[in-house]
Structures are given as C-alpha cells and as structure tokens.
Design an enzyme around this catalytic site. Structure first.
Site, PDB file in Angstrom:
ATOM      1  N   ALA A   1      -2.387   5.959  -4.552  1.00  0.00           N
ATOM      2  CA  ALA A   1      -1.540   6.147  -5.387  1.00  0.00           C
ATOM      3  C   ALA A   1      -1.277   5.021  -6.489  1.00  0.00           C
ATOM      4  O   ALA A   1      -0.925   5.437  -7.655  1.00  0.00           O
ATOM      5  CB  ALA A   1      -0.066   5.673  -4.456  1.00  0.00           C
TER       6      ALA A   1
ATOM      7  N   HIS B   1      -0.928 -25.058   1.112  1.00  0.00           N
ATOM      8  CA  HIS B   1      -1.262 -25.132   2.642  1.00  0.00           C
ATOM      9  C   HIS B   1       0.226 -25.219   3.557  1.00  0.00           C
ATOM     10  O   HIS B   1       1.090 -25.539   2.904  1.00  0.00           O
ATOM     11  CB  HIS B   1      -1.945 -26.404   2.784  1.00  0.00           C
ATOM     12  CG  HIS B   1      -2.321 -26.629   3.888  1.00  0.00           C
ATOM     13  ND1 HIS B   1      -3.248 -26.070   4.753  1.00  0.00           N
ATOM     14  CD2 HIS B   1      -1.566 -27.625   4.895  1.00  0.00           C
ATOM     15  CE1 HIS B   1      -3.342 -26.726   6.148  1.00  0.00           C
ATOM     16  NE2 HIS B   1      -2.413 -27.545   6.164  1.00  0.00           N
TER      17      HIS B   1
HETATM   18  C1  LIG Z   1      -1.903   9.429   5.368  1.00  0.00           C
HETATM   19  C2  LIG Z   1      -2.221   8.965   3.953  1.00  0.00           C
HETATM   20  C3  LIG Z   1      -1.554   7.452   3.777  1.00  0.00           C
HETATM   21  C4  LIG Z   1      -2.118   7.207   2.334  1.00  0.00           C
HETATM   22  N1  LIG Z   1      -1.894   5.803   2.284  1.00  0.00           N
HETATM   23  C5  LIG Z   1      -2.312   5.262   1.083  1.00  0.00           C
HETATM   24  C6  LIG Z   1      -1.831   4.052   0.750  1.00  0.00           C
HETATM   25  O1  LIG Z   1      -1.518   3.170   1.520  1.00  0.00           O
HETATM   26  N2  LIG Z   1      -2.142   3.483  -0.528  1.00  0.00           N
HETATM   27  C7  LIG Z   1      -2.544   4.365  -1.500  1.00  0.00           C
HETATM   28  O2  LIG Z   1      -2.674   3.912  -2.699  1.00  0.00           O
HETATM   29  N3  LIG Z   1      -2.693   5.805  -1.343  1.00  0.00           N
HETATM   30  C8  LIG Z   1      -2.387   6.438  -0.229  1.00  0.00           C
HETATM   31  N4  LIG Z   1      -2.725   7.646   0.058  1.00  0.00           N
HETATM   32  C9  LIG Z   1      -3.046   8.133  -1.022  1.00  0.00           C
HETATM   33  C10 LIG Z   1      -1.841   8.750  -1.822  1.00  0.00           C
HETATM   34  O3  LIG Z   1      -0.942   9.439  -1.067  1.00  0.00           O
HETATM   35  C11 LIG Z   1      -2.203   9.765  -2.917  1.00  0.00           C
HETATM   36  O4  LIG Z   1      -3.487   9.081  -3.725  1.00  0.00           O
HETATM   37  C12 LIG Z   1      -1.048   9.767  -3.914  1.00  0.00           C
HETATM   38  O5  LIG Z   1       0.032  10.455  -3.424  1.00  0.00           O
HETATM   39  C13 LIG Z   1      -1.572  11.055  -4.936  1.00  0.00           C
HETATM   40  O6  LIG Z   1      -0.462  11.014  -6.041  1.00  0.00           O
HETATM   41  P1  LIG Z   1      -0.241  12.006  -6.880  1.00  0.00           P
HETATM   42  O7  LIG Z   1       0.997  11.912  -7.626  1.00  0.00           O
HETATM   43  O8  LIG Z   1      -1.734  12.403  -7.650  1.00  0.00           O
HETATM   44  O9  LIG Z   1      -0.074  13.176  -5.837  1.00  0.00           O
HETATM   45  P2  LIG Z   1       0.858  13.554  -4.664  1.00  0.00           P
HETATM   46  O10 LIG Z   1       1.458  12.411  -4.171  1.00  0.00           O
HETATM   47  O11 LIG Z   1       0.387  14.621  -3.622  1.00  0.00           O
HETATM   48  O12 LIG Z   1       2.187  14.337  -5.551  1.00  0.00           O
HETATM   49  C14 LIG Z   1       2.049  15.529  -6.107  1.00  0.00           C
HETATM   50  C15 LIG Z   1       3.318  16.242  -6.239  1.00  0.00           C
HETATM   51  O13 LIG Z   1       2.999  17.275  -6.875  1.00  0.00           O
HETATM   52  C16 LIG Z   1       3.891  18.482  -6.440  1.00  0.00           C
HETATM   53  N5  LIG Z   1       3.342  19.732  -7.016  1.00  0.00           N
HETATM   54  C17 LIG Z   1       2.169  20.514  -6.350  1.00  0.00           C
HETATM   55  N6  LIG Z   1       2.089  21.570  -7.044  1.00  0.00           N
HETATM   56  C18 LIG Z   1       3.074  21.546  -7.847  1.00  0.00           C
HETATM   57  C19 LIG Z   1       3.445  22.649  -9.110  1.00  0.00           C
HETATM   58  N7  LIG Z   1       2.758  23.780  -9.331  1.00  0.00           N
HETATM   59  N8  LIG Z   1       4.572  22.405  -9.819  1.00  0.00           N
HETATM   60  C20 LIG Z   1       5.177  21.127  -9.460  1.00  0.00           C
HETATM   61  N9  LIG Z   1       4.998  20.206  -8.752  1.00  0.00           N
HETATM   62  C21 LIG Z   1       3.810  20.413  -8.068  1.00  0.00           C
HETATM   63  C22 LIG Z   1       3.659  18.196  -4.982  1.00  0.00           C
HETATM   64  O14 LIG Z   1       5.091  19.108  -4.254  1.00  0.00           O
HETATM   65  C23 LIG Z   1       3.966  16.804  -4.870  1.00  0.00           C
HETATM   66  O15 LIG Z   1       5.468  16.131  -4.744  1.00  0.00           O
HETATM   67  C24 LIG Z   1      -2.866   8.017   1.459  1.00  0.00           C
HETATM   68  C25 LIG Z   1      -2.793   9.409   1.571  1.00  0.00           C
HETATM   69  C26 LIG Z   1      -2.397   9.804   2.804  1.00  0.00           C
HETATM   70  C27 LIG Z   1      -2.438  11.525   3.275  1.00  0.00           C
END
Ligand SMILES: Cc1cc2nc3c(=O)[nH]c(=O)nc-3n(C[C@H](O)[C@H](O)[C@H](O)COP(=O)(O)OP(=O)(O)OC[C@H]3O[C@@H](n4cnc5c(N)ncnc54)[C@H](O)[C@@H]3O)c2cc1C
Length: 481
Positions: free
Chosen positions: A335, A460
């Site tokens: 994230a 500390h």
């Molecule tokens: C169980 C788990 C625990 C995690 N824990 C951590 C953590 O502690 N720390 C960390 O840094 N990372 C963690 N991650 C990874 C993190 O969740 C992802 O790296 C992050 O969410 C990626 O962000 P993103 O915005 O790229 O994608 P996403 O969070 O997947 O968001 C993408 C968004 O795009 C939307 N979307 C998809 N297609 C379309 C479309 N065609 N049009 C419009 N919207 C669309 C989706 O609905 C979604 O809301 C974890 C992942 C998992 C599965």
C-alpha cells in the site's frame, strides 16, 4: 459528460486527470493531484473507496492482529496479576464488528477527503476507449446498464490486484482467500495456509493466537523469503515454538474437499509425499494484477508477466497514461509503495520535481507475532553487490522495555559497509518492529553511518534503544549485550 450514443448531457468537462481505482494508490494520486490544483475525477468500481488495503487487506488484518494480541495478553493475565472469574471467552461476532467499524470509519474518512479536495468521484467500472484526440482521452464509466464517458488529459490506472488461486479452485466456505478469511463466521479449529509470504504468515499468526491448529506449506526453501535469512530462520523457530507446523520446500500437489474439510497433499523437501486434512485452507500464493477490462488492448501497452511496465514516474508507453500500485511492474505490491507512486505520478503530471522510488528504501513489514520490519539490503544481497560487509546484531533479550512488555524474542540486525560505515540495511524481528523500522528508513534515506547512529541518543527505556545497541554492535560495542 458524453453518453455512448454521442449525446452531450452537460457541458463537457475536461479533467486534468482521471484515475481508475480508489485504493491507496488511486486515492493518494487523486488527493495529491488536487493539492497541486488539478481537476480530478476518481473512478471506483465498487460502492466504497479504499480498495483491497482498507476492505480486505492491510487494515482488517491488523485489526484482527490487535485483537489477537489482546487475547494473548489476557491468556497470560495471571503473569500480570490480573485474575477473572471463570474462563475467558472470545465473542467472535464482536471481533468482526470492531474490524468492520474500523473499515467503515476510514471509508467515510476517504469520502470526506474527496469532498474536501473537490475531487469528482464516479462509481462504476472505468476503461480506456482508445487513443487520445488532441491530447484528451475518453474514459468510459460503466455502472449496471448505464455507460457514460468522461474526458481527461491524463489517465492513471490504479485498479489493483486479486488473490491468485491454485489449480483453478474457486474460493468457497472451505478453500479461502484473504476475502473469505476476513469474514469467517468463527475461527477454524484447524487451518492449512499455503504460502509463507507476508499475507500467509500474518493469517497463520493471527489464527494460531485464536487457537487454530495451523500448518504452513511453502514452496520456497524459507518463510518470508524476501527477508534476511537470519529473520526467516528465527521466525520459523519462533512459529514452531508457538505450535505452528512449518513446511518449506514443499510443493502442493492436490487440494481436495473432504467430508469434514479439505485435504492438502504435497511433496516435502526430501521428495516424500505428505498429506494433511484441516477444516479450512487459506491460499496465499501472491496477487495477480487486475488489468482485464480496462481497455489496454486499445493502447500500445504490452503486459510484462501480467503487470504494466512503467518508468520511474509511473508513465506507460502511452503519453499521458500512468500505471501505479499493484498493477505496475517492478515494485513490491504494498500500500505504501502504491501511495508514493501516486504522489510521484501527480508530481510528474504538473511538472514538479519528485524523487523516484528506490527499492532499497522501501520498508517491508510482516505483522506477525513477533513482527518483522526491514529496509535495505540483506546481508546476502550486500555481499552479492560486492560490499565489504560488516554486521551488528543485538538481541531483544538485552532490552529492558522488551522485558517490561514480556516479549523479548528476536533481534535487530544492522548491515553496513566496512570502509565508511554506511548503513545498507536494517532487519528487525521482535516486538513492534513495524513501528521501529521507520527510524531505519530515515537513516538509509539520509545515508547515515554507524558512527552517526552510535552517537544518536535514543530514549530509555524504549524498544528503539535496541537500534542503538545494534549500531554499536557493528563495531563490537553494544552496551546491553
Ligand atoms: C491480506 C492482505 C494484507 C495486506 N497487508 C498489507 C500491509 O499491512 N501493508 C501494506 O503495505 N500492504 C498490504 N497489503 C497489500 C495492499 O493491500 C496492496 O498493495 C494495496 O491495496 C494496493 O493498492 P492499489 O491501490 O494498487 O490497489 P487496490 O487496493 O486493490 O485498489 C484498487 C481499486 O481499484 C478498483 N477497481 C478495479 N478495477 C476497476 C475499474 N475497472 N474501474 C474502477 N475501479 C476499479 C477496485 O475496486 C479497488 O477499489 C495487503 C494485502 C492483503 C491481501
């Protein structure tokens, strides 16, 4: 806005940037672009902003982890002089409700931020419709049977990723991904976790705390394979001590539903067949980028093993089209990486300076018990890069705050280069490491040396003092060990 049939519904707004996906990458890009004064549209397929991270990833897992921590403390309450009547019980419905409340609060917080920054939020599936005309892209937004189009000078793709599954198995109430696992109606009595990356390890740790008999099956030779080898080794020992059955170098051959649960068959590291049955199986073998249905075929973008290739600013081969977060090639799916990529893309669009992401400056956190927090080169990587490596290691056993917390497993390991003492990597296994690692990230960003840090005062008694001791240990001069 223009409908598909060509009818103009209102005066056509040309946004400076349209962003597909409202996860941490997309919403951060939207806010930063608005802060730069750009006109922004954020398109989100679902009804809520926040993406995987907020709804089925980072936030809910850490909410459950905190519950697990409290539960562990209460189970050892007698050691702290706390006595209750009768035995402790866990009301799982309250655990889930608390988790959902946290998600809800932050989803509403994102809606507030969008309004505050005057960002237009459109709910629907976004896709590119083709090449730009006079530098303007048309982006289709589809919701149920309604299709509209918006115009934007730049488009940021941030559609995230989905959990990969094995052998085409679809998740159900017994074979689970992170999504099903986070809404499970009760903690399982037994759980097999396939995959020992951060996600698999975190769920293993959480559900072990809630009493499940946990088995980990990992294909690679060690757990948390991207971490320093010493961290993998010690975390394996500590997981085993907690009663978790850890199997590495194990190739899953079959996953079958049985009368009572699921049977997993694998070949172990010695080539011998193994089997185990459990109530549930969690598949945590990585995440596939969501690149289908977003109109990439109408562009010149060619996927690289499913990911979108980008340059250091997040630009694709198509001028004005960016890709950030989990769908972009070359960076870890985290994230905070997605969020920073969003800030960089926004800066690039307005022509402001930015600093490209360096892989060796990205903190990696695994929220297990104990936690892993790391940044920079592992000892092996530093040696492979030809550095004359000097290592310092300090065990939490010598740290008084760790003893106060009743949690002194693990260590801080500092990897430095011998000549100038530049710190190349810091690898922490122990209590609250995911907070401690922030100091190490700053140290690496500022190119700190062992000598600088040996004379940096740490309060500390704190866990952070273990960092001071570890810097000292590089020169054989730790105080508390
Ligand atoms: C169980 C788990 C625990 C995690 N824990 C951590 C953590 O502690 N720390 C960390 O840094 N990372 C963690 N991650 C990874 C993190 O969740 C992802 O790296 C992050 O969410 C990626 O962000 P993103 O915005 O790229 O994608 P996403 O969070 O997947 O968001 C993408 C968004 O795009 C939307 N979307 C998809 N297609 C379309 C479309 N065609 N049009 C419009 N919207 C669309 C989706 O609905 C979604 O809301 C974890 C992942 C998992 C599965």
């Amino acid at each position: 806005m223009r409908r598909r049939d060509g009818e103009i519904l209102a005066e056509t707004i040309v946004y400076d940037v349209a962003i597909l996906g409202g996860g941490p990458a997309g919403y951060t890009a939207a806010i930063r672009a608005a802060e730069f004064g750009l006109k922004v549209a954020l398109i989100e397929k679902t009804t809520k902003l926040g993406g995987t991270c907020l709804h089925v990833g980072c936030i809910p897992t850490k909410a459950l982890l905190f519950n697990a921590e409290i539960w562990n403390h209460l189970k050892h309450g007698k050691d702290f002089g706390i006595r209750g009547e009768g035995s402790l019980t866990l009301d799982w419905s309250v655990v889930l409700k608390r988790k959902d409340g946290i998600i809800d609060k932050h989803a509403k917080g994102l809606d507030f931020l969008m309004k505050k920054h005057k960002i237009t939020v459109l709910h629907g599936a976004g896709s590119l419709t083709g090449a730009a005309h006079s530098g303007v892209y048309a982006v289709s937004v589809e919701k149920e049977n309604e299709k509209t189009e918006i115009q934007a000078k730049n488009v940021i793709l941030a559609t995230g990723s989905d959990a990969r599954t094995l052998y085409g198995l679809q998740p159900d109430d017994r074979i689970l991904t992170n999504i099903e696992m986070l809404s499970i109606s009760a903690p399982p009595k037994s759980l097999i976790v396939i995959g020992a990356g951060a996600v698999g390890m975190e769920f293993s740790s959480i559900f072990r705390s809630f009493g499940a008999e946990v088995t980990i099956v990992e294909y690679l030779p060690r757990v948390v394979p991207v971490e320093d080898e010493d961290v993998s080794k010690e975390l394996t020992r500590l997981f085993k001590k907690r009663g978790i059955d850890v199997n590495t170098g194990a190739k899953v051959e079959k996953i079958e539903r049985t009368e009572k649960g699921v049977l997993v068959s694998w070949t172990d590291q010695n080539g011998k067949p193994q089997q185990k049955e459990a109530e549930k199986v969690l598949i945590a073998v990585g995440r596939a980028p969501r690149t289908e249905g977003i109109g990439l075929e109408k562009t010149r973008i060619q996927l690289d093993r499913g990911f979108i290739p980008v340059n250091e600013a997040g630009e694709t081969v198509e001028p004005g089209i960016f890709a950030i977060g989990d769908i972009a090639a070359g960076l870890p799916q985290l994230a905070h990486v997605g969020a920073m990529s969003g800030m960089i893309a926004a800066a690039k669009i307005v022509g402001k300076p930015f600093r490209p992401i360096r892989k060796d400056r990205i903190p990696g956190c695994t929220y297990t018990e104990p936690q892993v927090g790391s940044v920079g080169l592992t000892e092996k990587e530093a040696k492979e890069k030809g550095y004359n490596v000097k290592v310092g290691k300090f065990p939490f056993a010598g740290n008084s705050k760790a003893t106060i917390l009743g949690n002194h497993d693990g260590f801080v390991k500092v990897v430095s280069e011998a000549e100038y003492g530049e710190i190349l990597g810091v690898h922490i296994l122990g209590p609250q490491d995911t907070e401690l690692v922030a100091e190490a990230v700053a140290v690496l960003e500022l190119e700190g040396t062992v000598d600088d840090l040996m004379y940096t005062i740490h309060a500390h008694p704190t866990l952070a003092e273990s960092m001071l001791d570890a810097y000292g240990a590089v020169n054989g001069m730790a105080i508390n060990a």
